[in-house]
Each structure stands twice: as structure tokens, then as C-alpha cells.
Design an enzyme around this catalytic site. Sequence first.
Site, mmCIF file in Angstrom:
data_model
loop_
_atom_site.group_PDB
_atom_site.id
_atom_site.type_symbol
_atom_site.label_atom_id
_atom_site.label_comp_id
_atom_site.label_asym_id
_atom_site.label_seq_id
_atom_site.Cartn_x
_atom_site.Cartn_y
_atom_site.Cartn_z
ATOM 1 N N ARG A 108 -5.043 13.035 -4.830
ATOM 2 C CA ARG A 108 -5.434 12.030 -3.820
ATOM 3 C C ARG A 108 -6.153 12.793 -2.722
ATOM 4 O O ARG A 108 -5.577 13.695 -2.100
ATOM 5 C CB ARG A 108 -4.211 11.305 -3.262
ATOM 6 C CG ARG A 108 -4.582 10.447 -2.056
ATOM 7 C CD ARG A 108 -3.502 9.488 -1.643
ATOM 8 N NE ARG A 108 -3.383 8.394 -2.579
ATOM 9 C CZ ARG A 108 -2.750 7.247 -2.309
ATOM 10 N NH1 ARG A 108 -2.203 7.056 -1.125
ATOM 11 N NH2 ARG A 108 -2.676 6.301 -3.217
ATOM 12 N N HIS A 135 -10.167 3.798 -6.493
ATOM 13 C CA HIS A 135 -8.705 3.839 -6.681
ATOM 14 C C HIS A 135 -8.435 3.282 -8.085
ATOM 15 O O HIS A 135 -7.865 2.210 -8.252
ATOM 16 C CB HIS A 135 -8.008 3.027 -5.588
ATOM 17 C CG HIS A 135 -6.542 3.330 -5.448
ATOM 18 N ND1 HIS A 135 -5.891 4.281 -6.207
ATOM 19 C CD2 HIS A 135 -5.581 2.796 -4.622
ATOM 20 C CE1 HIS A 135 -4.614 4.321 -5.867
ATOM 21 N NE2 HIS A 135 -4.397 3.431 -4.913
ATOM 22 N N GLN A 138 -4.882 2.169 -9.554
ATOM 23 C CA GLN A 138 -4.421 0.928 -8.920
ATOM 24 C C GLN A 138 -5.073 -0.282 -9.584
ATOM 25 O O GLN A 138 -4.403 -1.246 -9.978
ATOM 26 C CB GLN A 138 -4.791 0.964 -7.421
ATOM 27 C CG GLN A 138 -4.512 -0.332 -6.687
ATOM 28 C CD GLN A 138 -3.025 -0.545 -6.429
ATOM 29 O OE1 GLN A 138 -2.360 0.315 -5.857
ATOM 30 N NE2 GLN A 138 -2.492 -1.681 -6.855
ATOM 31 N N ASP A 227 -6.624 -6.104 0.833
ATOM 32 C CA ASP A 227 -6.190 -4.738 1.178
ATOM 33 C C ASP A 227 -6.341 -4.612 2.693
ATOM 34 O O ASP A 227 -6.959 -5.471 3.341
ATOM 35 C CB ASP A 227 -7.081 -3.718 0.427
ATOM 36 C CG ASP A 227 -6.632 -2.273 0.603
ATOM 37 O OD1 ASP A 227 -5.528 -2.047 1.113
ATOM 38 O OD2 ASP A 227 -7.402 -1.364 0.222
ATOM 39 N N CYS A 267 -2.529 -4.346 -2.912
ATOM 40 C CA CYS A 267 -2.083 -3.032 -3.404
ATOM 41 C C CYS A 267 -1.047 -2.380 -2.504
ATOM 42 O O CYS A 267 -0.318 -1.499 -2.943
ATOM 43 C CB CYS A 267 -3.286 -2.108 -3.573
ATOM 44 S SG CYS A 267 -4.135 -1.755 -2.024
ATOM 45 N N ARG A 293 2.409 -0.279 -11.682
ATOM 46 C CA ARG A 293 1.714 1.015 -11.615
ATOM 47 C C ARG A 293 2.390 2.012 -12.566
ATOM 48 O O ARG A 293 1.732 2.814 -13.211
ATOM 49 C CB ARG A 293 1.765 1.577 -10.178
ATOM 50 C CG ARG A 293 1.128 0.738 -9.091
ATOM 51 C CD ARG A 293 -0.370 0.925 -9.009
ATOM 52 N NE ARG A 293 -0.826 2.274 -8.886
ATOM 53 C CZ ARG A 293 -0.969 2.968 -7.748
ATOM 54 N NH1 ARG A 293 -0.680 2.398 -6.607
ATOM 55 N NH2 ARG A 293 -1.425 4.211 -7.758
HETATM 56 N N1 CP Z 1 -1.247 1.261 -3.343
HETATM 57 C C1 CP Z 1 -1.098 2.579 -3.166
HETATM 58 O O1 CP Z 1 -1.842 3.407 -3.716
HETATM 59 O O2 CP Z 1 -0.069 2.917 -2.347
HETATM 60 P P1 CP Z 1 0.240 4.362 -1.780
HETATM 61 O O3 CP Z 1 -0.851 4.694 -0.794
HETATM 62 O O4 CP Z 1 1.593 4.231 -1.126
HETATM 63 O O5 CP Z 1 0.254 5.340 -2.923
HETATM 64 N N1 NVA Z 2 -7.946 1.166 0.901
HETATM 65 C C1 NVA Z 2 -6.665 1.786 1.176
HETATM 66 C C2 NVA Z 2 -5.834 1.780 -0.046
HETATM 67 C C3 NVA Z 2 -4.457 2.341 0.130
HETATM 68 C C4 NVA Z 2 -3.669 2.352 -1.141
HETATM 69 C C5 NVA Z 2 -6.881 3.195 1.687
HETATM 70 O O1 NVA Z 2 -7.769 3.888 1.197
HETATM 71 O O2 NVA Z 2 -6.172 3.587 2.598
#
Ligand code: CP
Ligand code: NVA
Length: 309
Positions: A108, A135, A138, A227, A267, A293
Site C-alpha cells: 500500500r 484499489h 477492493q 467513498d 469500502c 475482502r
Molecule cells: N477499504 C479499505 O481498503 O480499508 P483500509 O484502508 O482499512 O484497508
Molecule cells: N479513497 C480512499 C480509500 C480508502 C480505502 C483512500 O485512498 O484513502
Amino acid sequence: MKHFVNLKDIPSKDLRKIITDAKKRKNSRKKLNTLETDKGAPLKGKILIQMFEKPSLRTRMSFYLAIKQLGGGTVTLRSNELHLGQGGESISDTAKVLSTYGDGFMLRTDSDKKIEDFKKYLSIPVINGLSPSSHPTQVLSDVFTVEEITKKPISKLNICWIGDSNNVLDSLIAASVKFSFKLSIGCPKNFEPGKEVRNWVKKNKRKIYIYNDPKKAASGADVIFSDKVISLNDKVNKKKKIQAFKKFKIDKKLMSFANKDCIFLHCLPRGNEVSEDIFLGKKSHVWVQALNRVHVQKSILLYCFGKLR
Ligand code: CP
Ligand code: NVA
């Protein structure tokens, strides 16, 4: 071995195969406890290295459970605790060392380029656990959730996104091409999806529908996704952005423009983009969405490790 970085780069038939496998696996472990292993323990002895440069609850936990249920294990790194994060070691050396210790690498990061660089030097699969432009784990899991709840192929449904044009939406747009579903997007004029993703849709002879009026986007929807307006490390004037999204809040009134059986998905984590009664109401399936997930990522891991049935 296969990487899982962007839905755009993965053939539709492979994505469908992952979903089919996840469905079978989810059904076949209904009587098993959380840490019990799937029959055959297909990833016995394997280790997934996870590295987070940004916070995470769901991605971290669901990958932990996913690899455990397949018979393997995981170790979680924070990049600022590594030489890489302190600027003292290159990506290429880090990647080569990770490849000697691990069987898969989930990252990440705030940098799409970093994933591409890792991909170049790793000899194990890399999975994108969220980047600025994507993502994918997800959204593939969300396609699974939509089909599980509605009991219909997603290609037969009107999917709607109300919210920011961010990484999750970019992956949802990619999914709309890969799975051939209609996608309507409701967002303010200044926050529409970027040219690059729009051109990619055109190149693939598909269309997305963008509205600056949330009611129009929600009209006739079978699924409404949202989101947070402000994503992790979003470098914007937050006050101004939140103001721009004010009339895009998902509430009872906006849901009334959608189809009667329309479901709501998010999400997580959430901000103020959705009202409490919708988020916690009957139409919302956000908790099973988070749980799924685990199931879909198991099949993604098997795909990456060349072990998908
Ligand atoms: N939806 C999601 O990816 O959550 P986190 O940021 O908690 O991993
Ligand atoms: N769009 C959000 C998704 C988090 C899971 C971010 O990037 O923070």
C-alpha cells in the site's frame, strides 16, 4: 506467477475466474472457524509480506486471514521501519531481498511508480493494496459482493458511484469495462474522473456516464457506491472540497431516485458523504462487503501464485 496491480491490465476471463473460485471457497467453508484452513491448504508453507506506507484496517486484516485460511502466513512491515523508508536502501535491493524471504508482496503506497519499480525487481508476485490510481483488490471484491447480494451478474445491473474521483472509482471504472456493466457517476464538475481513465474507456469502446447532478446519476440505480470525499493524504483544500460535495450526500431523498431494491456499498472508512440512516439501514451491505475482502483476496493470492483451480 502473476502480479495484481491494476484491473485494467488483467484479462476479464481471469477476473471472472477469481470471482468464481472465491464463491466456491466461501460456500465450502461455512462450517469452519476463522483460522481453520481450507481443504488441501493450497498455500501451505507460503508467506505473504505486506508493507503499508499508509494506514489500513481492512486490507491488513483481510490479507492476514486470507493467507492463513489457505495454509500460509504473513508478516507486516511499515516502510518507515525499513532502510528503504529512511532513504538508505534502494527499491531494487529491497525487492531482491524480499524475493528471497517471501513468496508474495502486498504494497500500500502513495506512489504508483513505486509499485512499478518493485514489479521490475521482484521475482515474486506483487499485489497493489491501494495506490493513488487504483484499489483493485477492493473493487474486485465489491463486484463479488454485488453479485452475491443481488444474485444477478453485474453486467445486468445499473451501477452508480456518488462521490470523489479517486483510486476506488478508477478501479470501478476499469471493472465496468472488464465486466461490461453500466456505470453512472455523480460528482461536482471540478472532481470528474481524469482524462487518462476516460480515454482508456473510450479506447476500449465502452462508455461511462458522468453527471454533475447526483439525482440524475442515482436515477434507476441498482447499486450505489460511495467513498470518503477526502482520501488518505489528499493534498487539497479540504474545506473547499467538502463544500463542493455538499449536495452529493447520500441520504434517503437521494436513494429514492434509485430502484426500489437498490443496495448501498462503501469500502470504508467513511466520512460525512452518507447519512447515518442509510449507512446503517437495510439497504446497506457494508459489513459483508468488508468481510468479502477475505474471500476474494484468497482467490487473488491463488491467482498470483499460479494455483487457481
Ligand atoms: N477499504 C479499505 O481498503 O480499508 P483500509 O484502508 O482499512 O484497508
Ligand atoms: N479513497 C480512499 C480509500 C480508502 C480505502 C483512500 O485512498 O484513502
